[in-house]
Motif scaffolding. Sequence first.
Motif, PDB file in Angstrom:
ATOM      1  N   GLY A 138       2.718  27.525  74.234  1.00 48.37           N
ATOM      2  CA  GLY A 138       3.542  26.570  73.495  1.00 48.37           C
ATOM      3  C   GLY A 138       4.630  25.971  74.366  1.00 48.37           C
ATOM      4  N   GLU A 139       5.227  26.789  75.245  1.00 45.12           N
ATOM      5  CA  GLU A 139       6.267  26.290  76.150  1.00 45.12           C
ATOM      6  C   GLU A 139       5.681  25.296  77.148  1.00 45.12           C
ATOM      7  N   VAL A 140       4.520  25.595  77.679  1.00 43.29           N
ATOM      8  CA  VAL A 140       3.879  24.681  78.644  1.00 43.29           C
ATOM      9  C   VAL A 140       3.621  23.350  77.969  1.00 43.29           C
ATOM     10  N   GLU A 141       3.129  23.350  76.745  1.00 42.71           N
ATOM     11  CA  GLU A 141       2.884  22.105  76.019  1.00 42.71           C
ATOM     12  C   GLU A 141       4.187  21.348  75.788  1.00 42.71           C
ATOM     13  N   ARG A 142       5.259  22.067  75.496  1.00 41.36           N
ATOM     14  CA  ARG A 142       6.558  21.433  75.262  1.00 41.36           C
ATOM     15  C   ARG A 142       7.071  20.797  76.543  1.00 41.36           C
ATOM     16  N   TRP A 143       6.851  21.455  77.704  1.00 44.09           N
ATOM     17  CA  TRP A 143       7.322  20.925  78.987  1.00 44.09           C
ATOM     18  C   TRP A 143       6.559  19.641  79.356  1.00 44.09           C
ATOM     19  N   LYS A 144       5.301  19.569  78.947  1.00 40.83           N
ATOM     20  CA  LYS A 144       4.479  18.402  79.282  1.00 40.83           C
ATOM     21  C   LYS A 144       4.987  17.146  78.591  1.00 40.83           C
ATOM     22  N   LYS A 145       5.689  17.315  77.486  1.00 40.22           N
ATOM     23  CA  LYS A 145       6.173  16.153  76.708  1.00 40.22           C
ATOM     24  C   LYS A 145       7.366  15.532  77.293  1.00 40.22           C
TER      25      LYS A 145
END
Length: 90
Positions: free
Chosen positions: A83-90
């Motif tokens: 979830g954190e990796v997905e948040r960083w991608k945004k």
Amino acid sequence: MSNPLVRLTSKGQMTIPQSIRETLGLKAGDYLTILVDEDEIRLKKVQPVKPLSKEDPIWKLVGAGNSGLKDVAAKHDHYLAEGEVERWKK
């Protein structure tokens, strides 16, 4: 308050003096927990927890966070990191 002396019966029972019951608000049916520390016994009043009523709003939240994943307990850190990796991608 002085330390009152109580006597155990043959069944291991004792009477808590009235002055102490009044001070702590103890009444028939109340629960006490027993703590043992070396040669000391301490009694502590237990505050009962009332069950939630069917009308309590918390019941509306039950299942609200259901992801459908069956292994969240075992892979919690993995999903959190994902979830954190997905948040960083945004």
